[in-house]
Design an enzyme around this catalytic site. Structure first.
Site, short mmCIF file in Angstrom:
data_model
loop_
_atom_site.label_atom_id
_atom_site.label_comp_id
_atom_site.label_asym_id
_atom_site.label_seq_id
_atom_site.Cartn_x
_atom_site.Cartn_y
_atom_site.Cartn_z
N TRP A 144 0.82 -1.36 -0.21
CA TRP A 144 0.17 -0.25 0.09
C TRP A 144 1.35 0.76 0.27
O TRP A 144 0.88 2.21 0.14
CB TRP A 144 -0.97 -0.28 0.87
CG TRP A 144 -0.08 -0.34 2.38
CD1 TRP A 144 -0.50 -1.93 3.16
CD2 TRP A 144 0.71 0.60 3.64
NE1 TRP A 144 0.84 -1.61 3.96
CE2 TRP A 144 1.44 -0.75 4.05
CE3 TRP A 144 1.28 1.79 3.29
CZ2 TRP A 144 2.48 -0.25 5.43
CZ3 TRP A 144 1.64 2.25 4.35
CH2 TRP A 144 2.25 1.45 5.70
N ASN A 145 1.97 1.07 0.14
CA ASN A 145 2.96 2.18 0.37
C ASN A 145 3.26 3.81 -0.90
O ASN A 145 2.95 4.86 -0.30
CB ASN A 145 4.29 2.38 1.12
CG ASN A 145 5.41 1.30 0.49
OD1 ASN A 145 4.76 0.33 0.05
ND2 ASN A 145 6.32 1.64 0.85
N LYS A 168 -3.41 -8.28 -7.27
CA LYS A 168 -3.85 -8.51 -6.07
C LYS A 168 -3.37 -7.08 -5.36
O LYS A 168 -2.11 -7.59 -4.76
CB LYS A 168 -3.60 -9.69 -5.16
CG LYS A 168 -4.91 -9.77 -4.14
CD LYS A 168 -4.76 -9.78 -2.81
CE LYS A 168 -3.98 -9.92 -1.82
NZ LYS A 168 -4.36 -8.02 -1.70
N PRO A 169 -3.71 -6.15 -4.86
CA PRO A 169 -3.10 -4.52 -5.21
C PRO A 169 -3.26 -5.39 -3.36
O PRO A 169 -4.20 -6.24 -2.69
CB PRO A 169 -3.68 -3.41 -4.98
CG PRO A 169 -5.36 -4.18 -5.77
CD PRO A 169 -4.93 -5.64 -6.22
N GLY A 218 6.47 -6.32 -0.27
CA GLY A 218 5.76 -6.72 0.48
C GLY A 218 6.87 -6.51 2.04
O GLY A 218 7.98 -6.66 1.40
N SER A 219 6.39 -7.42 2.64
CA SER A 219 7.15 -7.47 4.06
C SER A 219 8.05 -8.66 3.79
O SER A 219 7.59 -9.81 2.69
CB SER A 219 5.74 -8.09 4.92
OG SER A 219 5.07 -9.12 4.67
N GLU A 240 10.49 -8.54 -3.75
CA GLU A 240 11.17 -7.31 -3.20
C GLU A 240 10.37 -6.73 -2.13
O GLU A 240 9.19 -6.99 -1.56
CB GLU A 240 11.04 -6.48 -4.37
CG GLU A 240 11.63 -5.12 -4.57
CD GLU A 240 11.22 -3.69 -3.81
OE1 GLU A 240 11.76 -3.90 -2.33
OE2 GLU A 240 10.56 -3.04 -3.67
N LEU A 241 11.28 -7.25 -1.07
CA LEU A 241 11.31 -7.08 0.66
C LEU A 241 10.93 -5.93 1.28
O LEU A 241 12.72 -4.71 0.81
CB LEU A 241 11.35 -8.62 1.07
CG LEU A 241 11.41 -9.60 0.15
CD1 LEU A 241 12.22 -11.36 1.01
CD2 LEU A 241 9.75 -9.74 0.49
N CYS A 274 10.43 1.20 1.67
CA CYS A 274 10.80 0.35 1.98
C CYS A 274 12.91 0.04 1.76
O CYS A 274 13.86 -0.10 2.59
CB CYS A 274 10.88 -0.93 0.95
SG CYS A 274 10.95 -0.79 -0.29
N GLU A 372 12.15 -3.76 11.03
CA GLU A 372 11.57 -2.85 10.53
C GLU A 372 10.58 -2.28 11.28
O GLU A 372 9.85 -2.74 11.28
CB GLU A 372 11.35 -3.68 8.89
CG GLU A 372 10.85 -2.60 8.09
CD GLU A 372 10.96 -2.75 6.50
OE1 GLU A 372 10.37 -4.28 7.06
OE2 GLU A 372 11.14 -2.23 5.83
P1 ADP Z 1 2.23 -4.55 4.24
O1 ADP Z 1 2.87 -5.26 5.86
O2 ADP Z 1 3.20 -3.97 3.75
O3 ADP Z 1 1.22 -5.61 3.63
P2 ADP Z 1 1.59 -7.58 3.28
O4 ADP Z 1 3.78 -8.05 3.05
O5 ADP Z 1 1.82 -7.80 4.93
O6 ADP Z 1 3.11 -6.39 4.05
O7 ADP Z 1 1.48 -7.66 2.07
C1 ADP Z 1 1.72 -7.20 0.73
C2 ADP Z 1 1.04 -7.59 -0.42
O8 ADP Z 1 1.02 -8.53 -0.12
C3 ADP Z 1 -0.91 -7.61 -0.12
O9 ADP Z 1 -0.84 -6.99 -1.00
C4 ADP Z 1 -1.32 -8.46 1.32
O10 ADP Z 1 -2.42 -8.98 1.14
C5 ADP Z 1 -0.58 -9.26 0.47
N1 ADP Z 1 -0.62 -10.74 1.08
C6 ADP Z 1 -0.30 -11.40 2.89
N2 ADP Z 1 0.47 -12.31 2.49
C7 ADP Z 1 -0.24 -13.05 1.53
C8 ADP Z 1 0.41 -14.58 1.21
N3 ADP Z 1 0.62 -15.21 2.65
N4 ADP Z 1 0.30 -14.41 0.66
C9 ADP Z 1 0.03 -14.04 -0.55
N5 ADP Z 1 -0.24 -12.93 -0.52
C10 ADP Z 1 -0.45 -12.15 1.07
#
Ligand code: ADP
Length: 469
Positions: A144-145, A168-169, A218-219, A240-241, A274, A372
């Site tokens: 989302w950032n 999938k956003p 994402g994370s 990309e983490l 990030c 983080e």
């Molecule tokens: P943040 O904490 O920055 O939102 P996340 O890594 O939790 O980062 O989320 C990034 C994306 O990954 C979002 O679109 C979220 O819905 C999706 N997501 C979260 N968990 C899973 C999972 N187990 N498998 C696939 N996508 C996921």
């Protein structure tokens, strides 16, 4: 309030995902949640569309994608406002995020085409052509950032390479992602790009579906889960983490410039980046002055809703993130940190704002130096010399970006070369020149994107060899 219908969900969704303005708590709009059970069908439609999309070739795909660039530029104020209302960042940054997605379209497409042209190799017996073919169907999962540009940086390379895409956003920012997809879909053929909405359940269903490649930003924690799930069928992944980026301030640095950068890169997007500066290692000789300069600048930043005039620091994306950041600040203070600006409020407030906070007197043992933060906190550690700075900067499982400030640029660059990060900026942020990859080292990434090698990761190399006569 706007209700958007995800045109590709093709389902009787009974649940809706509400998008909440993090500055006010108001509902900005909603989208239908894609039932997890429907995601296999969405992917099947993407699969069915993939042959025709691939057969369009670079010119055909370019023609279908390019018009979106000018449309995003033309609509940047309207969509930038939606982005800010949904995500919270200052309006000027919301508008420029949309505008930059539009402005970069043409150049990005040209870079991708150049990267994916076949290569020819020859030895005395054989002539080989190395093609860079699409995989088929790519899942793009985004955070989302930077809720439009993160979609843009995965969707365009995947599509241009000839893959169809299911995006999938983040569940925090569905509206701006939907708007981005709608703009592209004005000229894309049916099912080349689809969007599904929901949270981790939908993300998991997409990862488990019949996709060939998963491109994720994402994370680290979610990246680990995706990689594990993808291993069943050896699906390709580009991850990309997160990061815990260091800034090293050498004794000969221009302290005002280093402080300016530290403030910009710790507090931009309320630290929800990030490649935010999360750790600062400053040589003793300039530490007093540096701390004063950073604290002075941090205290001058206006905090508030992104739509308000002059605001530089918006809210945290949600209450959970705010509480996490405050908990980190409180624990650092308990462990001996001094608060030079901002800090956690004495009693809880009913909003998502965190004041830009400058902490000094830190040491590497403190929790805040390892986890983080993803919030507006500048953490300053004093070091004896560059060697100690390098050792501490590398003391992390992460390795995304890093910066080194020093007037002797060659010496600063040598210090930079010793850092275990993927992208290192000298007297600047970590972003490279046009054409550079966006790449994390260690646990900040697996695979990467952008640049020639990055664009190629959305493709399967295939070698056709003929004997020379
Ligand atoms: P943040 O904490 O920055 O939102 P996340 O890594 O939790 O980062 O989320 C990034 C994306 O990954 C979002 O679109 C979220 O819905 C999706 N997501 C979260 N968990 C899973 C999972 N187990 N498998 C696939 N996508 C996921």
């Amino acid at each position: 309030m706007t209700t958007l219908t995800a045109p590709t969900a093709r389902s009787s969704a009974s649940a809706f995902l509400q998008s909440i303005n993090p500055a006010t708590g108001e509902v900005v709009g909603q989208v239908p949640v894609t039932p997890a059970a429907n995601i296999a069908s969405v992917v099947a439609w993407a699969r069915a569309a993939s042959r025709a999309w691939r057969n369009l070739g670079f010119a055909g795909r370019r023609a279908a994608i390019l018009p979106a660039g000018a449309k995003l530029v033309a609509r940047c104020e309207e969509l930038g406002l939606l982005l800010t209302r949904e995500m919270g960042k200052p309006l000027a940054e919301g508008i420029s995020e949309v505008r930059n997605c539009g402005l970069s379209m043409e150049g990005r497409i040209a870079d991708i085409v150049a990267a994916l042209e076949p290569d020819t190799l020859e030895d005395k017996d054989i002539r080989s052509t190395v093609y860079h073919d699409p995989f088929g169907v790519c899942a793009a999962i985004t955070p989302w950032n930077f809720p439009m540009s993160m979609c843009h940086s995965l969707v365009i390379p995947a599509l241009m390479a000839g893959n169809t895409v299911v995006l999938k956003p983040s569940e925090e920012t569905p509206l701006i992602a939907q708007a981005y997809v709608d703009v592209l879909n004005e000229t894309l053929p049916k099912d080349a790009l689809q969007i599904v909405h929901g949270a981790d359940e939908q993300g998991r269903a997409l990862v488990d579906s019949d996709v060939d490649l998963i491109a994720f930003t994402g994370s680290r924690a979610t990246g680990v889960k995706i990689m594990a799930a993808a291993s069943n069928n050896l699906k390709r992944v580009i991850l990309e983490l997160g990061g815990k980026d260091p800034l090293i301030v050498l004794a000969d640095a221009d302290v005002a410039k280093a402080a300016e950068f530290a403030v910009h890169n710790s507090f931009r997007n309320a630290g929800q980046v990030c490649v935010s500066t999360e750790r600062i290692y400053v040589e003793e000789a300039v530490a007093d002055l540096f701390e004063q300069e950073v604290a002075k600048r941090a205290a001058a930043l206006k905090v508030g809703p992104g739509v308000d005039e002059g605001v530089k620091v918006g809210p945290m994306i949600n209450r959970r993130q705010k509480e996490w950041v405050l908990k980190q600040i409180e624990s650092a203070v308990k462990q001996g940190a001094r608060v030079l600006a901002g800090g956690a409020p004495a009693s809880a407030t009913n909003d998502n704002f965190v004041k830009p906070t400058v902490l000094a007197g830190l040491n590497q043992k403190m929790d805040i130096m390892h986890e983080e933060t993803f919030g507006p906190v500048a953490c300053i550690v004093r070091v004896k010399n560059a060697d100690e700075a390098v050792a501490l900067a590398n003391d992390t499982p992460y390795g995304l970006g890093a910066s080194v400030f020093g007037t002797d640029v060659q010496q600063a660059a040598e210090v930079g070369r010793r850092l275990d990060a993927g992208m290192i900026g000298i007297n600047k942020g970590c972003y490279g020149a046009a054409g550079s990859p966006w790449v994390g080292a260690k646990q900040s990434g697996y695979g990467w994107h952008s640049g020639k090698e990055g664009h190629r990761q959305f493709t399967q190399p295939r070698v056709v060899s003929v004997p020379k006569q």
